[in-house]
Scaffold this motif. Structure first.
Motif, mmCIF file in Angstrom:
data_model
loop_
_atom_site.group_PDB
_atom_site.id
_atom_site.type_symbol
_atom_site.label_atom_id
_atom_site.label_comp_id
_atom_site.label_asym_id
_atom_site.label_seq_id
_atom_site.Cartn_x
_atom_site.Cartn_y
_atom_site.Cartn_z
ATOM 1 N N VAL A 1 -3.236 -9.437 -6.099
ATOM 2 C CA VAL A 1 -3.801 -10.016 -4.889
ATOM 3 C C VAL A 1 -2.882 -11.105 -4.345
ATOM 4 O O VAL A 1 -2.729 -11.263 -3.118
ATOM 5 C CB VAL A 1 -5.229 -10.552 -5.143
ATOM 6 N N ALA A 2 -2.220 -11.840 -5.229
ATOM 7 C CA ALA A 2 -1.259 -12.846 -4.777
ATOM 8 C C ALA A 2 -0.101 -12.191 -4.041
ATOM 9 O O ALA A 2 0.384 -12.708 -3.020
ATOM 10 C CB ALA A 2 -0.744 -13.651 -5.975
ATOM 11 N N PHE B 1 4.882 -7.845 -7.439
ATOM 12 C CA PHE B 1 3.609 -8.391 -7.899
ATOM 13 C C PHE B 1 2.620 -7.293 -8.298
ATOM 14 O O PHE B 1 1.457 -7.587 -8.550
ATOM 15 C CB PHE B 1 2.986 -9.257 -6.800
ATOM 16 N N GLY B 2 3.069 -6.039 -8.349
ATOM 17 C CA GLY B 2 2.217 -4.986 -8.883
ATOM 18 C C GLY B 2 1.692 -3.989 -7.889
ATOM 19 O O GLY B 2 0.889 -3.127 -8.258
ATOM 20 N N VAL C 1 -9.284 -8.716 0.439
ATOM 21 C CA VAL C 1 -10.121 -7.579 0.045
ATOM 22 C C VAL C 1 -9.272 -6.477 -0.580
ATOM 23 O O VAL C 1 -9.574 -5.968 -1.670
ATOM 24 C CB VAL C 1 -10.900 -7.041 1.259
ATOM 25 N N SER C 2 -8.188 -6.089 0.104
ATOM 26 C CA SER C 2 -7.348 -5.021 -0.439
ATOM 27 C C SER C 2 -6.663 -5.462 -1.732
ATOM 28 O O SER C 2 -6.566 -4.685 -2.690
ATOM 29 C CB SER C 2 -6.294 -4.604 0.594
ATOM 30 N N GLY C 3 -6.204 -6.707 -1.771
ATOM 31 C CA GLY C 3 -5.595 -7.210 -2.997
ATOM 32 C C GLY C 3 -6.577 -7.279 -4.147
ATOM 33 O O GLY C 3 -6.222 -7.009 -5.302
ATOM 34 N N GLY C 4 -7.826 -7.644 -3.845
ATOM 35 C CA GLY C 4 -8.850 -7.672 -4.884
ATOM 36 C C GLY C 4 -9.131 -6.293 -5.451
ATOM 37 O O GLY C 4 -9.274 -6.112 -6.672
ATOM 38 N N ILE C 5 -9.232 -5.295 -4.571
ATOM 39 C CA ILE C 5 -9.446 -3.912 -5.039
ATOM 40 C C ILE C 5 -8.272 -3.458 -5.894
ATOM 41 O O ILE C 5 -8.453 -2.843 -6.963
ATOM 42 C CB ILE C 5 -9.651 -2.983 -3.829
ATOM 43 N N LEU C 6 -7.060 -3.743 -5.439
ATOM 44 C CA LEU C 6 -5.878 -3.367 -6.208
ATOM 45 C C LEU C 6 -5.871 -4.044 -7.573
ATOM 46 O O LEU C 6 -5.560 -3.411 -8.594
ATOM 47 C CB LEU C 6 -4.620 -3.743 -5.421
ATOM 48 N N LYS D 1 -5.807 6.866 -7.811
ATOM 49 C CA LYS D 1 -4.465 6.491 -7.362
ATOM 50 C C LYS D 1 -4.406 6.309 -5.850
ATOM 51 O O LYS D 1 -3.739 5.390 -5.347
ATOM 52 C CB LYS D 1 -3.450 7.550 -7.811
ATOM 53 N N ALA D 2 -5.080 7.165 -5.102
ATOM 54 C CA ALA D 2 -5.078 7.038 -3.642
ATOM 55 C C ALA D 2 -5.717 5.727 -3.203
ATOM 56 O O ALA D 2 -5.293 5.119 -2.212
ATOM 57 C CB ALA D 2 -5.799 8.223 -3.008
ATOM 58 N N PHE D 3 -6.728 5.264 -3.932
ATOM 59 C CA PHE D 3 -7.353 3.981 -3.604
ATOM 60 C C PHE D 3 -6.371 2.829 -3.852
ATOM 61 O O PHE D 3 -6.307 1.870 -3.074
ATOM 62 C CB PHE D 3 -8.620 3.775 -4.430
ATOM 63 N N ALA D 4 -5.613 2.925 -4.955
ATOM 64 C CA ALA D 4 -4.629 1.879 -5.257
ATOM 65 C C ALA D 4 -3.512 1.865 -4.224
ATOM 66 O O ALA D 4 -3.075 0.801 -3.777
ATOM 67 C CB ALA D 4 -4.061 2.090 -6.659
ATOM 68 N N CYS D 5 -3.038 3.045 -3.822
ATOM 69 C CA CYS D 5 -1.973 3.126 -2.834
ATOM 70 C C CYS D 5 -2.443 2.621 -1.469
ATOM 71 O O CYS D 5 -1.718 1.888 -0.785
ATOM 72 C CB CYS D 5 -1.481 4.566 -2.719
ATOM 73 N N SER D 6 -3.648 2.998 -1.075
ATOM 74 C CA SER D 6 -4.173 2.542 0.222
ATOM 75 C C SER D 6 -4.407 1.031 0.207
ATOM 76 O O SER D 6 -4.172 0.356 1.212
ATOM 77 C CB SER D 6 -5.468 3.278 0.564
ATOM 78 N N ALA D 7 -4.862 0.482 -0.923
ATOM 79 C CA ALA D 7 -5.032 -0.966 -1.014
ATOM 80 C C ALA D 7 -3.700 -1.684 -0.873
ATOM 81 O O ALA D 7 -3.617 -2.777 -0.307
ATOM 82 C CB ALA D 7 -5.686 -1.332 -2.352
ATOM 83 N N THR D 8 -2.633 -1.056 -1.368
ATOM 84 C CA THR D 8 -1.304 -1.650 -1.260
ATOM 85 C C THR D 8 -0.751 -1.553 0.154
ATOM 86 O O THR D 8 -0.272 -2.538 0.719
ATOM 87 C CB THR D 8 -0.330 -0.953 -2.235
ATOM 88 N N ASN D 9 -0.822 -0.375 0.753
ATOM 89 C CA ASN D 9 -0.140 -0.115 2.018
ATOM 90 C C ASN D 9 -0.976 -0.383 3.263
ATOM 91 O O ASN D 9 -0.416 -0.592 4.338
ATOM 92 C CB ASN D 9 0.349 1.337 2.066
#
Length: 487
Positions: A117-118, A171-172, A319-324, A380-388
């Motif tokens: 998230v950072a 940062f992940g 929000v997206s960083g928290g999900i990731l 994985k798609a949720f992690a990628c969407s949270a990132t991008n």
């Protein structure tokens, strides 16, 4: 693809702002403003340097002709982009080492609730307060610029994508570095071509050369880079410009290869030989990859809409960083691009998918890595969407390779354990990479050659081709009119 909501206030129907539209006019105004006082020696050098360079390039152009000059510029773009590719890998790796060094071990996996998230928040702040422009989904933005004839990209974009993706991925962020480096290559192509005094059509071609060189350099896959420009950017080229593109991609890939110490990101030591008896299972894997690609693309599009509805940029980042962070807390192997995990899996270390996961404490049975891998494939798609889609700056290709590798592992392991087959797990994991990339990116030729080049796995070319073709065909059945979109 709809732009982020924070940008829609300045957009109108059919008139999407392009990278550099407002910046170009701002720079022109600054250039026209009278300088105050006597310029320093450094400022004089900055003012005289481009003029001297332009004179030298003009002299070279008159000696070797227009066509030869374009080749020289394409090779120069390849060298610069290859250096940028190696530098970006070093920057991301260094940042990841700092964030996940030995100091972190006593705090695992709880520290993963804070680091990602950072990274997303820092990337968002960098775009809003330092760059003062959004640069997420860079390939989409450059594609829009090419379609609308905007070939002047601000010079700061030659480093902006690299810095932003270092924050995101170091940062992940669970995505790839190929999108930022392709965009960086496009910016390099635009600026070098304009410095050389080339006309707009040639600048357009060299933007495509730069984008392809970025893909070639980051994957060390020259053919894959060429096919990215032709198949993904869909640039129309003649024989001369295609040869310039090939030159740029080849030089970039070799430059990055040399600067990285003659190493590859994905080492597949013993590729599984193809046997005709595996053909039915390879086709079945292609079907599974195609169906999964439809699911993956649907999640990406849905989550982009969800994040786009959050109007405050900082809230969207949080929000997206928290999900990731939550996803990486549950499945640490999704941290970053994931090439280390894919390498271990291709070379027989199946325990890597569950390493660090709290789920492994529940059971040590053979099926636990299979369960964890299945869960990772699902999220994985949720992690990628949270990132991008939430403010990070990264690419879409590496996540499809990661998801495909794990999907092939799950498919082959399940068939061997439940159905009593004896198909090579590592080989099907490799095939799954090409299958999911071809299905999600709608670019089967690029997927085929990227996979075999980056792993030096040409012995697997036939099964890779079959898997990618079947997966792409399945996707086209379900989404016949869906073009490639950088989510």
């Amino acid at each position: 693809m709809t732009p982020d909501k924070e940008n829609t206030s300045s957009s109108s129907s059919g008139n999407t702002p392009q990278i550099g539209d407002s910046l170009s006019s701002k720079y022109e105004k600054k250039a026209q403003a009278p300088s105050q006082g006597q310029p320093s020696a450094f400022r004089k050098a900055l003012l005289w340097g481009p003029g001297v360079l332009a004179g030298l390039l003009s002299s070279l152009r008159s000696r070797i002709g227009e066509q030869g000059f374009i080749f020289v510029i394409a090779v120069a773009i390849g060298v610069v982009t290859g250096i940028c590719s190696a530098l970006l890998k070093l920057m991301i790796g260094t940042m990841a080492d700092v964030m996940t060094g030995d100091w972190r071990a006593p705090f695992l996996p709880w520290i993963l609730l804070a680091i990602p998230v950072a990274g997303i928040v820092l990337t968002g702040l960098y775009q809003r307060y330092i760059l003062k422009m959004p640069i997420d989904h860079g390939v989409r933005r450059i594609t829009q610029s090419l379609q609308e004839g905007v070939y002047k990209l601000p010079s700061k974009l030659m480093y902006a994508w690299m810095v932003a993706s270092t924050f995101t991925l170091g940062f992940g962020g669970s995505a790839g570095s190929e999108g930022p480096i392709a965009s960086t290559g496009g910016a390099v192509g635009s600026n070098v071509a304009r410095w050389a005094g080339l006309p707009p059509p040639a600048v357009r071609v060299l933007i495509g050369c730069g984008c392809g060189a970025g893909i070639a350099g980051i994957f060390k896959a020259p053919i894959g880079g060429v096919l990215f420009t032709l198949e993904v950017l869909r640039m129309e080229m003649n024989t001369l410009t295609v040869m310039a593109l090939i030159s740029s991609c080849l030089v970039s890939a070799m430059t990055a290869y040399v600067l990285s110490g003659f190493t590859v990101d994905l080492s597949y030591l013993q590729p599984a030989p193809f046997h005709p008896s595996m053909l039915l299972w390879i086709v079945a894997l292609g079907v599974v990859c195609g169906l999964y690609s439809v699911y993956y693309s649907h999640i990406m599009k849905t989550m982009q809409t969800v994040y786009g509805r959050i109007r405050r940029p900082l809230t969207r980042n949080l929000v997206s960083g928290g999900i990731l962070s939550l996803l990486l807390f549950g499945f640490p192997c999704m941290y970053g691009e994931g090439y280390g995990v894919m390498t271990d899996l291709l070379n027989g270390d199946t325990s890597v998918v569950a390493r660090g996961s709290l789920l492994m404490s529940l059971s040590k049975e053979w099926w636990m890595p299979l369960v964890v891998a299945s869960a990772i494939v699902a999220v994985k798609a949720f992690a990628c969407s949270a990132t991008n889609c939430g403010g990070g700056v990264a690419g879409d290709f590496a996540p499809t390779l990661f998801a495909g590798c794990l999907l092939g592992f799950v498919f082959s392991t399940f068939m061997n354990q439940v159905c009593g087959t004896d198909i090579p797990v590592s080989g099907f994991a490799f095939m799954g990479m090409a299958g999911v990339m071809a299905g999600v990116c709608r670019a089967p030729f690029m997927a085929i050659f990227l996979c075999v080049e980056m792993c030096n796995g040409f012995v697997m070319l036939l099964p890779i081709l079959i898997t990618a073709a079947v997966a792409f065909g399945v996707v086209r059945i379900f989404e016949p009119a869906a073009p490639y979109r950088t989510h």
